[in-house]
Design a protein around this motif. Structure first.
Motif, PDB file in Angstrom:
ATOM      1  N   ARG A   1      44.495 -67.025  24.343  1.00  0.00           N
ATOM      2  CA  ARG A   1      43.473 -66.036  23.949  1.00  0.00           C
ATOM      3  C   ARG A   1      42.348 -65.968  24.974  1.00  0.00           C
ATOM      4  O   ARG A   1      41.844 -64.882  25.296  1.00  0.00           O
ATOM      5  N   LEU A   2      41.901 -67.111  25.472  1.00  0.00           N
ATOM      6  CA  LEU A   2      40.851 -67.165  26.478  1.00  0.00           C
ATOM      7  C   LEU A   2      41.505 -67.432  27.832  1.00  0.00           C
ATOM      8  O   LEU A   2      42.147 -68.461  28.015  1.00  0.00           O
ATOM      9  N   PRO A   3      41.364 -66.543  28.783  1.00  0.00           N
ATOM     10  CA  PRO A   3      42.084 -66.683  30.051  1.00  0.00           C
ATOM     11  C   PRO A   3      41.434 -67.717  30.969  1.00  0.00           C
ATOM     12  O   PRO A   3      40.239 -68.001  30.872  1.00  0.00           O
ATOM     13  N   TYR A   4      42.251 -68.283  31.845  1.00  0.00           N
ATOM     14  CA  TYR A   4      41.701 -69.181  32.862  1.00  0.00           C
ATOM     15  C   TYR A   4      40.911 -68.384  33.888  1.00  0.00           C
ATOM     16  O   TYR A   4      41.033 -67.152  33.999  1.00  0.00           O
ATOM     17  N   GLN A   5      40.092 -69.080  34.646  1.00  0.00           N
ATOM     18  CA  GLN A   5      39.333 -68.485  35.750  1.00  0.00           C
ATOM     19  C   GLN A   5      39.659 -69.246  37.034  1.00  0.00           C
ATOM     20  O   GLN A   5      39.940 -70.442  36.989  1.00  0.00           O
TER      21      GLN A   5
ATOM     22  N   GLU B   1      42.589 -73.650  32.171  1.00  0.00           N
ATOM     23  CA  GLU B   1      44.053 -73.626  32.061  1.00  0.00           C
ATOM     24  C   GLU B   1      44.495 -74.540  30.928  1.00  0.00           C
ATOM     25  O   GLU B   1      43.818 -75.519  30.590  1.00  0.00           O
ATOM     26  N   TRP B   2      45.630 -74.224  30.332  1.00  0.00           N
ATOM     27  CA  TRP B   2      46.232 -75.101  29.323  1.00  0.00           C
ATOM     28  C   TRP B   2      47.731 -75.182  29.540  1.00  0.00           C
ATOM     29  O   TRP B   2      48.227 -76.193  30.001  1.00  0.00           O
ATOM     30  N   ASP B   3      48.446 -74.094  29.280  1.00  0.00           N
ATOM     31  CA  ASP B   3      49.891 -74.045  29.499  1.00  0.00           C
ATOM     32  C   ASP B   3      50.142 -73.307  30.808  1.00  0.00           C
ATOM     33  O   ASP B   3      49.854 -72.114  30.929  1.00  0.00           O
ATOM     34  N   ALA B   4      50.683 -74.014  31.787  1.00  0.00           N
ATOM     35  CA  ALA B   4      50.852 -73.458  33.122  1.00  0.00           C
ATOM     36  C   ALA B   4      51.972 -72.434  33.214  1.00  0.00           C
ATOM     37  O   ALA B   4      52.140 -71.799  34.251  1.00  0.00           O
TER      38      ALA B   4
END
Length: 420
Positions: free
Chosen positions: A231-235, A222-225
């Motif tokens: 570009r790379l999705p959270y898991q 995660e980066w911006d909630a």
């Protein structure tokens, strides 16, 4: 910026511990003063602006850009508002095989009253630079001389750099071991943690005491909630097992070490990786600048707001005796004894961890500076207020390394993942 989970029961536990050494009148005054500062209801939902705000996934593709977009300010017009990775950073930067390293500087303009584009990762892209397919920079593992293994910090972030970090924003994927613990029922953020194995998270006991394995999720990458357009999705994974340190003391929050075994491992990627752990008994040199990362509050209590973009807080290590002396000068009293399972960092006004980030990692540089390799020296535990000139207490990971190794091996996991 804030990163510390000052739960009311934890603070009262510290008060109880200190009262053993304090005169009755002094103890009463300390308890009353500390309660005045830390009187919060941990059952209250997080403030808006963080993980508590529901984010609806936005499909990414050429069918979804804002075409001929004109910014609200009118300063920019005749452009397409698209994610940065669908905008050629220059007309000659893309090689025939599509290999390139990043997109340069992006002004995220997040939180401005007059944003150019609605999402932090969107850019106003000229029509002749707008791409129909995602531009993927060369993966880190395919770049020459790229360090391998645990604890590699992507300094400045992946893909792009930020022109300024006035609020201590971390770059996208800069600290790839940082994970968020979310309530499963509403996806609200309640603690931080770190990935030490694709299937194991290190966090704090005090974060997990109220939670059963099925009641929360672990999110990595995660980066911006408030957006899903990175570009790379959270898991996300669920917890299968919680392991608490057997010597955790609820009275003074000592030995605040916990492991979460996940139902399935995360897939490691450029923005998701494990952190290194220090050897048993290792000590961090006083004055070393370390980083604590997470999405905690900027100030303590109801007035504080949870961060939307991951923050990185630079904190100097403070030696144990100096830290104890500083804590004794607070309302804890002159006889307060800091448990030896803690280390300390911080003490600079306005630069601190705060409420909402218990369990978050404190990572310190190791090895060659060119490797940008970090090991997790501490776990955010507790402190006196936020942003004051008083160091915060972190569970000292080096004192739990043998215990961590034992739990890992006992559950069939390799300890080499977090060994530098």
């Amino acid at each position: 910026m804030g990163l510390r989970q000052n739960l009311a029961w934890a603070i009262l536990a510290i008060i109880s511990y200190s009262s053993v050494f304090a005169a009755p009148q002094q103890s009463s005054n300390v308890e009353r003063n500390i309660q005045d500062i830390f009187n919060t209801n941990p059952s209250l939902p997080p403030a808006r602006g963080g993980f508590a705000e529901v984010v609806t996934p936005v499909p990414i593709g050429a069918s979804n850009p804002l075409i001929d977009f004109t910014s609200i300010s009118g300063k920019t017009s005749n452009c397409n508002c698209v994610p940065y990775y669908m905008c050629d950073p220059s007309t000659n930067s893309i090689t025939e095989d599509g290999a390139f390293d990043g997109f340069g500087v992006i002004d995220i303009r997040f939180g401005d009253d007059d944003p150019v584009c609605p999402s932090s990762v969107d850019v106003c892209c000229a029509g002749n630079r707008t791409r129909e397919q995602v531009l993927n920079p060369t993966p880190l593992e395919k770049r020459p001389n790229q360090p391998r293994g645990c604890g590699i910090r992507n300094v400045g972030g992946l893909d792009f750099t930020l022109p300024s970090t006035t609020q201590n924003e971390a770059g996208f994927g800069e600290f790839p071991w940082t994970v968020a613990l979310l309530h499963a029922n509403n996806f609200s953020y309640f603690c931080g943690g770190s990935l030490i194995h694709p299937q194991v998270v290190l966090t704090a006991v005090h974060c997990l005491l109220p939670h059963a394995p099925g009641s929360f999720l672990i999110r990595a990458g995660e980066w911006d909630a408030q957006t899903t357009r990175e570009r790379l999705p959270y898991q996300e994974q669920t917890a299968k097992q919680i392991i608490l340190h057997p010597q955790f003391n609820i009275r003074n929050v000592a030995n605040d070490f916990a492991l979460v075994i996940l139902s399935q491992p995360f897939t490691l990627a450029d923005h998701i990786n494990v952190v290194c752990l220090p050897p048993q008994g290792a000590s961090s040199t006083a004055g070393t600048t370390c980083f604590s990362t997470g999405w905690g509050k900027d100030v303590f209590g109801a007035a504080g707001k949870y961060s939307v973009i991951m923050k990185r807080v630079p904190l100097p290590v403070v030696d144990f005796n100096s830290c104890q002396s500083r804590l004794r000068s607070t309302r804890l009293g002159s006889r307060f004894a800091l448990d030896r399972s803690f280390m300390c960092a911080g003490g600079q006004r306005g630069v601190d961890t705060c409420q909402g980030d218990g369990g978050a990692p404190l990572a310190c540089p190791i090895g060659l500076s060119s490797d940008n390799r970090y090991q997790q020296s501490g776990i955010v535990a507790w402190g006196i207020g936020c942003n004051d000139e008083v160091p915060a207490a972190y569970a000292n990971v080096a004192l739990a390394r043998d215990w961590i190794d034992q739990q890992m091996l006992g559950n069939g996991f390799d300890t080499s993942t977090y060994t530098a």
